[in-house]
Design a protein around this motif. Structure first.
Motif, PDB file in Angstrom:
ATOM      1  N   ALA B  31      14.574 -14.229  -3.408  1.00 41.98           N
ATOM      2  CA  ALA B  31      13.458 -13.316  -3.659  1.00 41.98           C
ATOM      3  C   ALA B  31      13.599 -12.083  -2.779  1.00 41.98           C
ATOM      4  O   ALA B  31      13.907 -12.194  -1.582  1.00 41.98           O
ATOM      5  N   LEU B  32      13.392 -10.910  -3.383  1.00 41.83           N
ATOM      6  CA  LEU B  32      13.550  -9.652  -2.649  1.00 41.83           C
ATOM      7  C   LEU B  32      12.429  -8.704  -3.053  1.00 41.83           C
ATOM      8  O   LEU B  32      12.036  -8.642  -4.223  1.00 41.83           O
ATOM      9  N   TYR B  33      11.912  -7.979  -2.065  1.00 41.12           N
ATOM     10  CA  TYR B  33      10.740  -7.124  -2.271  1.00 41.12           C
ATOM     11  C   TYR B  33      11.011  -5.744  -1.689  1.00 41.12           C
ATOM     12  O   TYR B  33      11.623  -5.627  -0.626  1.00 41.12           O
ATOM     13  N   TRP B  34      10.526  -4.726  -2.350  1.00 40.75           N
ATOM     14  CA  TRP B  34      10.549  -3.368  -1.807  1.00 40.75           C
ATOM     15  C   TRP B  34       9.103  -2.899  -1.601  1.00 40.75           C
ATOM     16  O   TRP B  34       8.253  -3.097  -2.482  1.00 40.75           O
ATOM     17  N   TYR B  35       8.881  -2.239  -0.461  1.00 40.37           N
ATOM     18  CA  TYR B  35       7.592  -1.642  -0.143  1.00 40.37           C
ATOM     19  C   TYR B  35       7.830  -0.221   0.345  1.00 40.37           C
ATOM     20  O   TYR B  35       8.948   0.146   0.720  1.00 40.37           O
ATOM     21  N   ARG B  36       6.764   0.557   0.343  1.00 42.91           N
ATOM     22  CA  ARG B  36       6.832   1.917   0.881  1.00 42.91           C
ATOM     23  C   ARG B  36       5.689   2.099   1.866  1.00 42.91           C
ATOM     24  O   ARG B  36       4.558   1.687   1.597  1.00 42.91           O
ATOM     25  N   GLN B  37       5.992   2.754   2.986  1.00 44.05           N
ATOM     26  CA  GLN B  37       4.979   3.030   3.998  1.00 44.05           C
ATOM     27  C   GLN B  37       4.907   4.533   4.195  1.00 44.05           C
ATOM     28  O   GLN B  37       5.849   5.144   4.683  1.00 44.05           O
ATOM     29  N   SER B  38       3.786   5.104   3.799  1.00 43.05           N
ATOM     30  CA  SER B  38       3.615   6.546   3.954  1.00 43.05           C
ATOM     31  C   SER B  38       2.290   6.831   4.626  1.00 43.05           C
ATOM     32  O   SER B  38       1.380   6.001   4.616  1.00 43.05           O
ATOM     33  N   LEU B  39       2.193   8.029   5.199  1.00 41.31           N
ATOM     34  CA  LEU B  39       0.986   8.384   5.951  1.00 41.31           C
ATOM     35  C   LEU B  39      -0.240   8.387   5.046  1.00 41.31           C
ATOM     36  O   LEU B  39      -1.304   7.938   5.416  1.00 41.31           O
ATOM     37  N   GLY B  40      -0.073   8.864   3.858  1.00 41.96           N
ATOM     38  CA  GLY B  40      -1.228   9.004   2.978  1.00 41.96           C
ATOM     39  C   GLY B  40      -1.669   7.714   2.307  1.00 41.96           C
ATOM     40  O   GLY B  40      -2.851   7.488   2.093  1.00 41.96           O
ATOM     41  N   GLN B  41      -0.694   6.868   2.003  1.00 43.79           N
ATOM     42  CA  GLN B  41      -0.980   5.683   1.177  1.00 43.79           C
ATOM     43  C   GLN B  41      -0.859   4.356   1.921  1.00 43.79           C
ATOM     44  O   GLN B  41      -1.140   3.310   1.348  1.00 43.79           O
ATOM     45  N   ILE B  47       8.339  -3.219  -5.881  1.00 43.69           N
ATOM     46  CA  ILE B  47       8.996  -4.046  -6.884  1.00 43.69           C
ATOM     47  C   ILE B  47       9.427  -5.367  -6.267  1.00 43.69           C
ATOM     48  O   ILE B  47       9.690  -5.440  -5.067  1.00 43.69           O
ATOM     49  N   TYR B  48       9.484  -6.388  -7.102  1.00 42.35           N
ATOM     50  CA  TYR B  48       9.877  -7.738  -6.688  1.00 42.35           C
ATOM     51  C   TYR B  48      11.030  -8.212  -7.559  1.00 42.35           C
ATOM     52  O   TYR B  48      10.986  -8.072  -8.780  1.00 42.35           O
ATOM     53  N   PHE B  49      12.039  -8.754  -6.922  1.00 41.53           N
ATOM     54  CA  PHE B  49      13.175  -9.357  -7.621  1.00 41.53           C
ATOM     55  C   PHE B  49      13.202 -10.860  -7.379  1.00 41.53           C
ATOM     56  O   PHE B  49      12.971 -11.336  -6.269  1.00 41.53           O
ATOM     57  N   GLN B  50      13.523 -11.589  -8.432  1.00 48.54           N
ATOM     58  CA  GLN B  50      13.872 -12.986  -8.302  1.00 48.54           C
ATOM     59  C   GLN B  50      15.284 -13.088  -8.873  1.00 48.54           C
ATOM     60  O   GLN B  50      15.485 -12.934 -10.080  1.00 48.54           O
ATOM     61  N   ALA B  54      13.751  -8.478 -12.309  1.00 50.01           N
ATOM     62  CA  ALA B  54      12.582  -7.917 -11.640  1.00 50.01           C
ATOM     63  C   ALA B  54      11.332  -8.195 -12.466  1.00 50.01           C
ATOM     64  O   ALA B  54      10.912  -7.347 -13.268  1.00 50.01           O
ATOM     65  N   PRO B  55      10.724  -9.369 -12.277  1.00 47.53           N
ATOM     66  CA  PRO B  55       9.547  -9.701 -13.079  1.00 47.53           C
ATOM     67  C   PRO B  55       8.295  -8.926 -12.706  1.00 47.53           C
ATOM     68  O   PRO B  55       7.314  -8.956 -13.453  1.00 47.53           O
ATOM     69  N   ASP B  56       8.295  -8.251 -11.560  1.00 46.74           N
ATOM     70  CA  ASP B  56       7.136  -7.483 -11.159  1.00 46.74           C
ATOM     71  C   ASP B  56       7.584  -6.108 -10.687  1.00 46.74           C
ATOM     72  O   ASP B  56       8.103  -5.973  -9.580  1.00 46.74           O
ATOM     73  N   LYS B  57       7.368  -5.113 -11.541  1.00 48.02           N
ATOM     74  CA  LYS B  57       7.708  -3.726 -11.209  1.00 48.02           C
ATOM     75  C   LYS B  57       6.428  -2.897 -11.107  1.00 48.02           C
ATOM     76  O   LYS B  57       6.466  -1.670 -11.159  1.00 48.02           O
ATOM     77  N   SER B  58       5.311  -3.569 -10.952  1.00 46.04           N
ATOM     78  CA  SER B  58       4.020  -2.907 -11.107  1.00 46.04           C
ATOM     79  C   SER B  58       3.745  -1.834 -10.068  1.00 46.04           C
ATOM     80  O   SER B  58       2.885  -0.980 -10.271  1.00 46.04           O
ATOM     81  N   GLY B  59       4.466  -1.861  -8.949  1.00 43.96           N
ATOM     82  CA  GLY B  59       4.199  -0.891  -7.899  1.00 43.96           C
ATOM     83  C   GLY B  59       5.027   0.377  -7.960  1.00 43.96           C
ATOM     84  O   GLY B  59       4.772   1.310  -7.192  1.00 43.96           O
ATOM     85  N   LEU B  60       5.991   0.449  -8.841  1.00 43.76           N
ATOM     86  CA  LEU B  60       6.807   1.668  -8.928  1.00 43.76           C
ATOM     87  C   LEU B  60       5.914   2.833  -9.343  1.00 43.76           C
ATOM     88  O   LEU B  60       5.259   2.777 -10.381  1.00 43.76           O
ATOM     89  N   PRO B  61       5.889   3.921  -8.547  1.00 46.94           N
ATOM     90  CA  PRO B  61       4.902   4.982  -8.784  1.00 46.94           C
ATOM     91  C   PRO B  61       5.198   5.881  -9.976  1.00 46.94           C
ATOM     92  O   PRO B  61       4.275   6.499 -10.499  1.00 46.94           O
ATOM     93  N   SER B  62       6.438   5.979 -10.380  1.00 45.61           N
ATOM     94  CA  SER B  62       6.777   6.822 -11.528  1.00 45.61           C
ATOM     95  C   SER B  62       8.131   6.399 -12.076  1.00 45.61           C
ATOM     96  O   SER B  62       8.831   5.586 -11.458  1.00 45.61           O
ATOM     97  N   ASP B  63       8.490   6.969 -13.225  1.00 46.54           N
ATOM     98  CA  ASP B  63       9.790   6.601 -13.817  1.00 46.54           C
ATOM     99  C   ASP B  63      10.960   7.235 -13.074  1.00 46.54           C
ATOM    100  O   ASP B  63      12.113   7.018 -13.435  1.00 46.54           O
ATOM    101  N   ARG B  64      10.677   7.997 -12.020  1.00 41.62           N
ATOM    102  CA  ARG B  64      11.772   8.511 -11.188  1.00 41.62           C
ATOM    103  C   ARG B  64      12.309   7.414 -10.262  1.00 41.62           C
ATOM    104  O   ARG B  64      13.385   7.566  -9.687  1.00 41.62           O
ATOM    105  N   PHE B  65      11.534   6.362 -10.117  1.00 42.28           N
ATOM    106  CA  PHE B  65      11.905   5.253  -9.235  1.00 42.28           C
ATOM    107  C   PHE B  65      12.491   4.117 -10.065  1.00 42.28           C
ATOM    108  O   PHE B  65      11.917   3.708 -11.086  1.00 42.28           O
TER     109      PHE B  65
END
Lengths: 113, 115
Positions: B31-41, B47-50, B54-65
């Motif tokens: 299992a692998l996870y990506w997170y983002r830490q920014s001042l504003g958010q 995204i989550y990988f098994q 990637a059964p959970d891509k719900s956090g990707l902010p736009s199609d650029r990611f």
């Protein structure tokens, strides 16, 4: 959906004083609860976690937290803080699917002498 | 050590360029996870990988990611046409298997600065 509210953005305390960092969560299902610490310019380090069982959880560096289901809280406490405890503290809850952690905005703990 | 590693540790790029961020999870962790830490958010899940899916891509902010994982190990997060609001620390984490988010270990992060 789950959410986490850390009630204090900044908590200043004097060395050797007790401290409580407050965290409330919302969830309609059973979740896992976590506290992480981030020291300046460092990564996230797990302090403690609640999965099930005893509602009082002990973690590293003398920290503990109490899970209160009726109040949907998971407050972090330490009876006597040190200068070295100065850091950012994050409360987190797992999502229902278990695929992500949802973090609060963080509490900056500043310990002075 | 045997922890999660990320590269590069720092990346400065010009607005509009594409960037790739790499994550090497703990050996054997599926299992692998990506997170983002920014001042504003604050800290946000991306995204989550098994394994390689990637059964959970719900956090990707736009199609650029986008992100991929190959061989059930290394993962790459790609940001296309970077914008200044993409400036953040990108964190990767891994855990032993599905349903083990409570055993998640975080890497040191990649600090991305978009100028």
């Amino acid at each position: 959906a789950q959410s986490v509210t850390q009630l204090d953005s900044q908590v200043p305390v004097f060395e050797e004083a007790p401290v409580e960092l407050r965290c409330n969560y919302s969830s309609s299902v059973s979740v896992y609860l976590f506290w992480y610490v981030q020291y300046p310019n460092q990564g996230l380090q797990l302090l403690l976690k609640y999965l099930s069982g005893s509602t009082l959880v002990k973690g590293i560096n003398g920290f503990e937290a109490e899970f209160n289901k009726s109040q949907t809280s998971f407050h972090l406490r330490k009876p006597s803080v040190h200068i070295s405890d100065t850091a950012e503290y994050f409360c987190a809850v797992s999502n229902q699917a278990g695929t992500a952690l949802i973090f609060g905005k963080g509490t900056t703990l500043s310990v002075s002498s | 050590g045997a922890g999660v590693s990320q590269s590069p540790s720092n990346k400065v790029t010009e607005k509009g360029k594409d960037v790739e961020l790499r994550c090497d999870p703990i050996s054997g962790h599926t299992a692998l996870y990506w997170y983002r830490q920014s001042l504003g958010q604050g800290l946000e899940f991306l995204i989550y990988f098994q394994g390689n899916s990637a059964p959970d891509k719900s956090g990707l902010p736009s199609d650029r990611f986008s992100a991929e994982r190959t061989g059930g190990s290394v993962s790459t997060l790609t940001i296309q046409r970077t914008q200044q609001e993409d400036s953040a620390v990108y964190l990767c984490a891994s855990s032993p298997s599905v349903g083990t988010i409570y055993e998640q270990y975080f890497g040191p992060g990649t600090r991305l600065t978009v100028t």
